[in-house]
Design an enzyme around this catalytic site. Structure first.
Site, PDB file in Angstrom:
ATOM      1  CB  ALA A  66      -0.769  -0.108   1.044  1.00  0.00           C
ATOM      2  N   GLY A 110       0.704  -5.133   0.143  1.00  0.00           N
ATOM      3  CA  GLY A 110      -0.183  -5.583  -0.788  1.00  0.00           C
ATOM      4  C   GLY A 110       0.435  -6.344  -2.182  1.00  0.00           C
ATOM      5  CD  GLU A 113      -2.227  -8.233   1.416  1.00  0.00           C
ATOM      6  OE1 GLU A 113      -1.944  -7.007   1.491  1.00  0.00           O
ATOM      7  OE2 GLU A 113      -3.051  -8.603   2.433  1.00  0.00           O
ATOM      8  CD  GLU A 133       1.230  -5.262   5.300  1.00  0.00           C
ATOM      9  OE1 GLU A 133       1.842  -6.205   5.540  1.00  0.00           O
ATOM     10  OE2 GLU A 133       0.429  -5.328   4.192  1.00  0.00           O
TER      11      GLU A 133
END
Ligand code: COA
Length: 253
Positions: A66, A110, A113, A133
């Site tokens: 992110a 992300g 992911e 994170e």
């Protein structure tokens, strides 16, 4: 062809989708997010396309997760952020054609992911995987839902609660990666797999994908969404994010 910050190229029957903001390590900026949505929709609807490869521009990073530079510490921002980002992270699963992540460097947050949401992950031996994170006081919203089924609950907890990166070979040992290949052969190997998939009966390929993949939903995802506004208001989270921006170590309470 270019959609916002994402390059799109049709190579025979494969759509090559390249996240292209290497100066920010291809983090999920608004341009990368909207470009990825458009690119995957185009690949999905183009009858010539039989497989999709996602990779990152530059030698260093697939996607660093992110876009931390845009974070705001409000519940409204946190809610919108998690909704928007989950839609993007789930894209490889929600595309009807097979998606191969060709991971050329960092696959963090992300980026990790997007890789695990893809049907196959081929990694350069330089690739690094992780869900860091926790260092920001946050959680990987999509991975907390999906990671345990891939690596088991204990390893999923370890990866997301300790947050340290792992090598491509470690990721392969955990079953997150199909193949580790030489860095300069990454795209060739990804295209080889794409061509193999393209040579198979396409209806059966699509059913295979839809049978294995389950839509995100239910209590797990509600929980992942609900937790994010609380975290964004937490002092440790604000310290973690601020420390990243100021390029220093966080001092958590
Ligand atoms: N969002 C926004 N910008 C990011 C970013 C992210 N997720 N990851 C890296 N960048 C930016 C850096 O701020 C830096 O920008 P600058 O040159 O303007 O200062 C640039 O990309 C290069 O990153 P840098 O940290 O200098 O590279 P590095 O090789 O030293 O470290 C990482 C690479 C991936 C280890 C490090 O950038 C990192 O930890 N990124 C965050 C990963 C993360 O926590 N992702 C989950 C987010 S929820």
């Amino acid at each position: 062809m270019r959609f916002d910050s994402v390059n799109y190229e049709l190579v025979n029957t494969t759509a090559l989708v390249t996240l292209d903001e290497p100066s920010k390590l291809n983090a999920l900026s608004p341009g990368i997010r909207s470009g990825l949505i458009t690119a995957l929709a185009k690949a999905d609807e183009d009858p010539k396309v039989r497989a999709i490869i996602i990779t990152g521009a530059g030698d260093k990073s697939f996607c660093a997760g992110a876009d931390i530079s845009g974070f705001e510490f409000t519940t409204t921002y946190a809610k919108q952020f998690i909704d928007k980002v989950l839609d993007v992270l789930a894209l490889p699963e929600n595309t009807s054609k097979p998606v191969i992540a060709a991971v050329n460097g960092y696959a963090f947050g992300g980026g990790f992911e997007i890789a695990i949401a893809s049907d196959f992950v081929i990694a350069s031996e330089q690739a690094k995987f992780g869900v860091p994170e926790i260092q920001l006081g946050l959680l990987p919203g999509f991975a907390i839902v999906r990671l345990a089924e891939l690596v088991g609950r204990q390893m999923a907890k370890y990866l997301s609660m300790v947050g340290e990166p792992i090598s491509a070979h470690e990721a392969k040992d955990l079953g997150l990666v199909l193949k580790v290949v030489a860095h300069d052969e990454l795209l060739d190997r990804a295209f080889e797999l794409a061509d193999k998939l393209a040579s198979k009966p396409q209806m059966a390929i699509r059913y295979a994908k839809s049978v294995y993949n389950r839509e995100l939903g239910g209590a797990d995802i509600t929980y992942a969404k609900d937790v994010m506004p609380f975290l964004f208001l937490d002092e440790d989270t604000q310290e973690g994010v601020t420390a990243f921006r100021e390029k220093r170590q966080p001092k958590f309470k």
